[in-house]
Every structure is written in structure tokens, then in C-alpha cells.
Design an enzyme around this catalytic site. Structure first.
Site, mmCIF file in Angstrom:
data_model
loop_
_atom_site.group_PDB
_atom_site.id
_atom_site.type_symbol
_atom_site.label_atom_id
_atom_site.label_comp_id
_atom_site.label_asym_id
_atom_site.label_seq_id
_atom_site.Cartn_x
_atom_site.Cartn_y
_atom_site.Cartn_z
ATOM 1 N N ALA A 1 0.800 -1.232 0.000
ATOM 2 C CA ALA A 1 0.000 0.000 0.000
ATOM 3 C C ALA A 1 0.841 1.295 0.000
ATOM 4 O O ALA A 1 0.651 2.154 -0.874
ATOM 5 C CB ALA A 1 -0.981 -0.042 1.168
ATOM 6 N N GLN B 1 4.036 -13.364 -2.201
ATOM 7 C CA GLN B 1 4.796 -12.211 -1.672
ATOM 8 C C GLN B 1 5.625 -12.600 -0.456
ATOM 9 O O GLN B 1 6.704 -12.055 -0.233
ATOM 10 C CB GLN B 1 3.830 -11.067 -1.286
ATOM 11 C CG GLN B 1 3.196 -10.355 -2.462
ATOM 12 C CD GLN B 1 1.847 -10.972 -2.832
ATOM 13 O OE1 GLN B 1 1.597 -12.145 -2.596
ATOM 14 N NE2 GLN B 1 0.981 -10.185 -3.434
ATOM 15 N N ASP C 1 -4.101 -2.684 3.973
ATOM 16 C CA ASP C 1 -4.334 -1.904 2.751
ATOM 17 C C ASP C 1 -5.405 -0.844 2.934
ATOM 18 O O ASP C 1 -5.428 0.161 2.226
ATOM 19 C CB ASP C 1 -4.707 -2.833 1.595
ATOM 20 C CG ASP C 1 -3.479 -3.568 1.108
ATOM 21 O OD1 ASP C 1 -3.103 -4.562 1.744
ATOM 22 O OD2 ASP C 1 -2.861 -3.094 0.129
ATOM 23 N N LYS D 1 -3.837 -8.594 2.658
ATOM 24 C CA LYS D 1 -3.692 -9.704 1.717
ATOM 25 C C LYS D 1 -4.580 -10.894 2.079
ATOM 26 O O LYS D 1 -4.689 -11.250 3.252
ATOM 27 C CB LYS D 1 -2.208 -10.112 1.679
ATOM 28 C CG LYS D 1 -1.846 -11.264 0.785
ATOM 29 C CD LYS D 1 -2.324 -11.089 -0.645
ATOM 30 C CE LYS D 1 -1.913 -9.767 -1.270
ATOM 31 N NZ LYS D 1 -2.665 -9.478 -2.533
HETATM 32 O O1 MRU Z 1 -1.328 -7.265 -3.391
HETATM 33 P P1 MRU Z 1 -0.214 -6.647 -2.612
HETATM 34 O O2 MRU Z 1 1.045 -7.416 -2.664
HETATM 35 O O3 MRU Z 1 -0.031 -5.185 -2.953
HETATM 36 O O4 MRU Z 1 -0.731 -6.701 -1.092
HETATM 37 C C1 MRU Z 1 0.060 -6.098 -0.120
HETATM 38 C C2 MRU Z 1 -0.415 -6.298 1.260
HETATM 39 O O5 MRU Z 1 -1.418 -6.911 1.512
HETATM 40 C C3 MRU Z 1 0.404 -5.635 2.337
HETATM 41 O O6 MRU Z 1 0.320 -6.344 3.536
HETATM 42 C C4 MRU Z 1 -0.106 -4.207 2.569
HETATM 43 O O7 MRU Z 1 -0.183 -3.498 1.374
HETATM 44 C C5 MRU Z 1 0.747 -3.462 3.525
HETATM 45 S S1 MRU Z 1 2.335 -3.053 2.899
HETATM 46 C C6 MRU Z 1 3.105 -2.155 4.116
#
Ligand code: MRU
Length: 358
Positions: free
Chosen positions: A56, A204, A245, A256
Site C-alpha cells: 500500500a 509475496q 491496505d 492480503k
Molecule cells: O497485493 P499486494 O502485494 O499489494 O498486497 C500487499 C499487502 O497486503 C500488504 O500487507 C499491505 O499493502 C501493507 S504493505 C506495508
């Protein structure tokens, strides 16, 4: 110039001539570290949509720099023509991913700056946009550091921590949010055992979190998502740290896909579940998690991505939501750069914004 060089050290930054956005292509990790230079609106949109840049806060930083670079390309001397094109570019970038509020937050902040300076020459407005985009990144660095300090205050030396997805330096600037406490503690000589969920379907946790922690020298063990319960049952996890997010005003937190499962397991085993994120991830306009739009992604991410051959018949239906919402009742605390919020979240989160207004 010193500040400029510092910012250039991060995974999202401006090109030397200040006209393009340069990102580390997170899709290529952990096998290759490749930089991508983004100069057109389509390249910027695609980089966010395809997760070349993701997480995010990093999406927000990329969006800020992107709008600045696109503003430089607008051939207009008068404000009205300039603004009309800028609004189109903004809407296009904003449509790349729906769930992480940092994207629209950063773009709205850039637009507000433009409107607040509408009486100035277009050239000057564009220059100010560059400063604002750098401010977004600079503030993110500070926020991550503060979040890491607060998060670290909840850990003891030797603790086991389970994390899901990637909320580390690649997803932000520097320390990250959910990974920051362990990185900061490690710098201070503390030891933690981190269990990184691989995070199906885009991995990820495997590709990014275990990479970051291993490179930093933090003890990390990669597990498949369905192993979290056993690891908790074994008594190896003293806290769960995850990013977010979008956090609704009542504390429901989108993160996620799989995060709410981690929270339910943590409750079962009596393990605290902490959500870490900057206040820019809190959406006070969103009353509860029911209002959060969940991004649906391509079915092939489940069926065939990362496999040599498809692992399901092409005609098998797949359901691929990128995020889920963890009910606020399952969250032990929400850790922001302004402090640690606990239930009732409608009150503790609102207080964060009251103090900003003072
Ligand atoms: O789909 P993504 O990889 O962008 O999802 C990211 C996440 O869910 C992270 O945990 C979230 O963005 C926090 S990042 C500090």
C-alpha cells in the site's frame, strides 16, 4: 542534494532527470533485481496493476511521483487546460487497483496541492508537485520508523513472529510496517524467529518477505499458508504482525487474502494479532469492512502462474480475491506512527485524526 541521494536509495524514486519514475520490479524478485523506468501513464498503470510495484505505501509513493511526471508532460500554459488533463491522468492511475487506500490518498493529496496553488504559473505548480511527491516518500520513511519502534515495544527478545504477505521495505520506504519491528530490533542486537507465510497465490511472503529478512540476517522460516496453525500450536509464535491496505473507522482491516484466517487461528491459540500501518491507510470515510472494495484478480494466478504446467484444467472455475477483511474483534491492536490503538477502535482511531487537526 543529500536528501535527494537518500531518497534515491529507495525502491521507488525519480530518474536522474526527474522526468520518469524508477522502481525495483518486484515481480522479478528474489531471482533478479531489475529496475524499471516508467514514463507513460500506461506504463505506470501497468506497473501498479501487475504488482511490479506493490504494497500500500509503495503504491502511494509511486502514484505521487507518477502524477508529477505526467504533469510535466502536459503541454498547457493555462491552468484550466493543465488541470483538465491532470484530472484524467489521476483517474486513470487511481483505477489501477481498488483496495489500498494509499493510492487514492496520495493522488488526492497531489490534486489538493494543485488546487491550492491554482493562482500560480503552471510551471511553478508542477515544481511544487515534485516537492510534494518527495514529501510523501520522506514522510513514509519517518512513519515506518515510528511504527517499527511502537511494534518493537510489543516484542521480547527471542520471540517468534508470524507474518503474512509482504509489509517490509519493498512495500514501503526503508523498514516497512509489519517487518519493521524485527528489522529494527535486529539492528539493536535482538533476536526473533520469523515465520513467513508464503502467501498464495502471488507468493509475496516467499519471494519478498523471506528475501528481505534473510538478506538482513534475521532468522526467517518460510512456511506454506496452511502450516500456520501447526506452527502456532507448537508454541513457536508469540505474536502475529501483518500490514494493511485499508482500515475502516471501526478497525476492520483489509490486507492480503489469508490474513483473516491468520487472525482466527491466532485467537484460537491465544496469540496477539497486530495490524501495522500508517494513518494514511486508515479510511475514516469507510465505516466498516463491508464497505471496502476487494480486488478480484485473474484466475490464472491460481491455475498456472509460477507452475511449469497448469495445475488445474483451464475450464475449472477459480475465485481469486486479492484481499480479505479481518474483523476488528480479532485484532489485538492497530499500530500506527502516532501510537498503538486498541478497542474500541471507533474511538481510538478517531482520536488519531483529532490530534492531527489540533
Ligand atoms: O497485493 P499486494 O502485494 O499489494 O498486497 C500487499 C499487502 O497486503 C500488504 O500487507 C499491505 O499493502 C501493507 S504493505 C506495508
Amino acid at each position: 542534494m543529500r536528501e535527494k541521494r537518500e531518497i534515491l536509495a529507495d525502491n521507488v524514486h525519480l530518474s536522474e532527470d526527474g522526468k520518469c519514475v524508477v522502481i525495483i520490479d518486484q515481480r522479478a524478485l528474489p531471482n533478479e533485481v531489475i529496475e524499471l523506468t516508467l514514463s507513460t501513464a500506461k506504463e505506470m498503470y501497468d506497473a501498479i496493476k501487475s504488482l511490479a510495484v506493490r504494497g500500500a505505501p509503495a503504491i502511494g509513493i509511486c502514484a505521487g511521483y507518477s502524477l508529477y511526471c505526467l504533469a510535466q508532460q502536459i503541454d498547457a500554459a493555462d491552468f484550466e487546460t493543465f488541470y483538465a488533463q491532470l484530472v484524467k491522468d489521476k483517474a486513470y492511475l487511481d483505477s489501477s487497483r481498488p483496495t489500498a487506500v494509499n493510492l487514492s490518498w496520495a493522488l488526492n493529496r497531489m490534486e489538493k496541492l494543485v488546487l491550492d496553488n491554482r493562482d500560480k504559473e503552471v510551471e511553478e505548480i508542477v515544481r511544487l508537485m515534485g516537492v510534494e511527491a518527495e514529501n510523501i516518500q520522506r514522510e513514509d520513511i519517518e512513519m515506518c520508523r515510528k511504527i517499527s519502534e511502537y511494534g518493537l515495544s510489543l516484542l521480547k527478545n527471542g520471540d517468534g513472529v508470524l507474518t503474512h504477505c509482504n509489509a517490509g521495505p519493498l512495500a514501503t520506504s526503508r523498514y516497512g510496517t509489519a517487518i519493521g519491528p524485527m528489522l529494527l530490533g535486529h539492528e539493536r542486537g535482538m533476536q526473533f524467529h520469523v515465520f513467513s507465510d508464503e502467501t498464495r497465490p502471488l507468493l509475496q511472503g516467499a519471494r519478498l518477505t523471506s528475501y528481505e529478512l534473510q538478506k538482513a540476517g534475521v532468522d526467517v522460516t518460510l512456511i506454506c499458508d496452511n502450516m500456520a496453525s501447526l506452527v502456532m500450536k507448537n508454541g513457536w509464535v508469540q505474536a502475529c504482525f501483518v500490514g494493511c491496505d485499508r482500515i475502516a473507522a471501526n478497525g476492520d482491516a483489509a490486507n492480503k487474502i489469508g490474513t483473516s484466517g491468520v487472525a482466527i487461528l491466532a485467537k484460537h491459540y491465544g496469540i496477539p494479532m497486530y495490524v501495522l500501518g500508517p494513518t494514511s491507510t486508515i479510511d475514516m470515510n469507510c465505516k466498516s469492512g463491508d464497505e471496502i472494495v476487494i480486488e478480484l484478480r485473474d484466475e490464472d494466478e491460481i491455475r498456472s502462474k509460477f507452475y511449469e504446467k497448469p495445475m488445474a484444467l483451464r475450464e475449472v472455475k477459480c475465485y481469486n480475491p486479492a484481499f480479505d477483511v479481518t474483523d476488528h474483534e480479532l485484532i489485538t491492536a492497530i499500530i500506527t506512527e502516532k501510537g498503538i490503538c486498541r478497542a474500541p477502535y471507533t474511538e481510538s482511531l478517531a482520536k488519531l485524526f483529532e490530534s492531527t487537526a489540533e
